[in-house]
Design an enzyme around this catalytic site. Structure first.
Site, short mmCIF file in Angstrom:
data_model
loop_
_atom_site.label_atom_id
_atom_site.label_comp_id
_atom_site.label_asym_id
_atom_site.label_seq_id
_atom_site.Cartn_x
_atom_site.Cartn_y
_atom_site.Cartn_z
N SER A 1 -2.30 -0.32 -5.59
CA SER A 1 -3.01 -1.28 -4.72
C SER A 1 -4.50 -0.94 -4.61
O SER A 1 -5.35 -1.82 -4.72
CB SER A 1 -2.37 -1.32 -3.33
N VAL B 1 0.84 -1.21 0.00
CA VAL B 1 0.00 0.00 0.00
C VAL B 1 0.87 1.25 0.00
O VAL B 1 1.91 1.29 0.67
CB VAL B 1 -0.91 0.00 1.25
N GLY B 2 0.48 2.26 -0.76
CA GLY B 2 1.19 3.54 -0.75
C GLY B 2 2.57 3.44 -1.36
O GLY B 2 3.47 4.21 -1.04
N ASP C 1 -4.55 4.40 -13.05
CA ASP C 1 -4.33 3.18 -12.25
C ASP C 1 -5.44 2.16 -12.51
O ASP C 1 -5.16 0.99 -12.79
CB ASP C 1 -4.33 3.52 -10.75
N GLY D 1 2.99 3.13 -4.90
CA GLY D 1 2.98 3.51 -6.32
C GLY D 1 2.65 2.36 -7.26
O GLY D 1 2.83 2.48 -8.46
O1 PMV Z 1 -1.34 6.05 -6.59
P1 PMV Z 1 -0.04 5.94 -7.32
O2 PMV Z 1 1.14 6.20 -6.47
O3 PMV Z 1 -0.01 4.64 -8.06
O4 PMV Z 1 0.02 7.11 -8.42
C1 PMV Z 1 -0.97 7.32 -9.36
C2 PMV Z 1 -0.48 8.15 -10.50
C3 PMV Z 1 -0.64 9.67 -10.37
O5 PMV Z 1 -0.40 10.18 -11.67
C4 PMV Z 1 0.39 10.27 -9.42
C5 PMV Z 1 -2.03 10.08 -9.91
C6 PMV Z 1 -3.13 9.86 -10.94
O6 PMV Z 1 -4.29 9.87 -10.53
O7 PMV Z 1 -2.84 9.72 -12.13
#
Ligand code: PMV
Length: 339
Positions: free
Chosen positions: A127, A121-122, A171, A124
């Site tokens: 998750s 979690v947290g 994501d 990148g």
């Molecule tokens: O939640 P993460 O750390 O997988 O990042 C998502 C990607 C970002 O571009 C930072 C945020 C987004 O909503 O696109």
């Protein structure tokens, strides 16, 4: 040696009969374009073989019960079922089920959800998007509703926004479609058909942070420094478009250089971290064709593009020596599915 993808413990082992559906949905890495995708640039992302699983069983009418195995070591010593932190973690999971039932017009069903997430979690690696997508897939199947991928994409914005504020959608799009996609807000999703997936090593700093805060800070700065950020968005558009061409041609040298350039831009806007920068340097010196942070930054993971399996092993060894936790991952080709 790199860590292999492994399942983490589920919080609940209580036997509940009558399984209606079980699904799995992959996590992701971002090859190019994070943060700038929120501001309108395209991103390129790849689904990876780290998964969330969701199982749906019947419950009393109108009730949504949630049990979750979330890697708690990533967020500190909390008991997810008893304290406030825990409830906050479970709310987007409940919301994913609620919004799916509402979307398919089922107001009365009771649902018991077991969610199991092997993605840190947290870090990148997507998750929350993967748990959201797995739940939508399983709940729809349990209620015998057929959802196309665009519908899952739209439903997922509810729980993802609860957690992340205003996510771009990259994501959950990657978790739904699998493989490698290019993504442009609001709904520009293109699947890239490649003969061979790039060999990517993921390495976790062990520092975990809130995507929401990092994204909000970038959006705020982009409003304060309009000209600079508009130039950055143009640069990232070029980087992502060239990365797509490089992937299609199988030009890994070019892809690596583009990842390096993307990392420097992320450093410039202040979302990197000294340990991320160190691991990026270590990976390059150890032979990576390119390396960058992936996801929101501020900690979390880097990705390194490797030429061969042998390179991957020696780069992983170097990263481990310098305090990183390497994961060997491969591309997930299918996206979310019933298992
Ligand atoms: O939640 P993460 O750390 O997988 O990042 C998502 C990607 C970002 O571009 C930072 C945020 C987004 O909503 O696109």
């Amino acid at each position: 040696m790199p860590h292999s993808a492994s399942r983490c413990e589920t919080a609940s082992t209580r036997p509940v009969p009558n399984r209606l559906a079980t699904s799995r949905a992959p996590g992701k890495i971002i090859l190019t374009g994070e943060h700038f995708v929120v501001l309108g640039a395209p991103a390129v992302a790849m689904a990876v073989n780290l998964y969330s699983h969701a199982t749906v069983r019947p419950a009393r009418p109108g009730r949504i019960e949630v049990e979750a195995g979330i890697p708690l070591q990533a967020i500190g010593p909390v008991n997810q079922n008893q304290n406030q932190n825990g409830r906050k973690l479970l709310e987007p999971l409940r919301l994913a089920a609620r919004e799916t039932l509402d979307y398919i017009g089922d107001k009365g069903s009771g649902i018991s959800l077991d969610v199991d997430c092997e993605i840190p979690v947290g870090a990148g690696l997507g998750s929350s998007a993967s748990t959201t997508v797995a739940i939508i897939t399983a709940v729809a199947k349990a209620r015998r509703a057929k959802l196309v991928r665009k519908e899952i994409f739209r439903i997922a914005f509810g729980p993802e926004s609860f957690l992340h504020g205003s996510p771009s959608g990259v994501d959950h799009a990657t978790s739904i479609y699998g493989g490698i996609i290019s993504f442009t807000k609001p709904e520009g999703i293109k699947q890239l058909k490649l003969k061979q997936a790039p060999r990517i090593l993921v390495c976790d700093t062990g520092i975990h942070r809130s995507t929401k805060k990092l994204v909000e800070a970038v959006v705020r700065k982009s409003r304060e420094q309009r000209q600079a950020y508009s130039a950055h968005v143009d640069d990232v558009r070029d980087i992502s478009e060239n990365a797509i061409r490089a992937l299609r041609k199988g030009d890994l040298g070019e892809l690596g250089s583009l990842m390096d350039a993307n990392h420097e831009l992320l450093v410039k806007i202040g979302v990197s971290h000294p340990l991320l920068d160190k691991l990026v340097r270590v990976a390059r010196v150890a032979g990576a064709l390119g390396a960058k942070l992936t996801g929101a930054g501020g900690g979390g993971c880097i990705i390194a593009l490797c030429k061969t399996g042998n390179d991957e092993v020696s780069i992983a060894r170097a990263l481990k020596k310098h305090g990183g936790l390497p994961y060997r991952v491969s591309m997930d080709r299918e996206g979310t599915r019933i298992v």
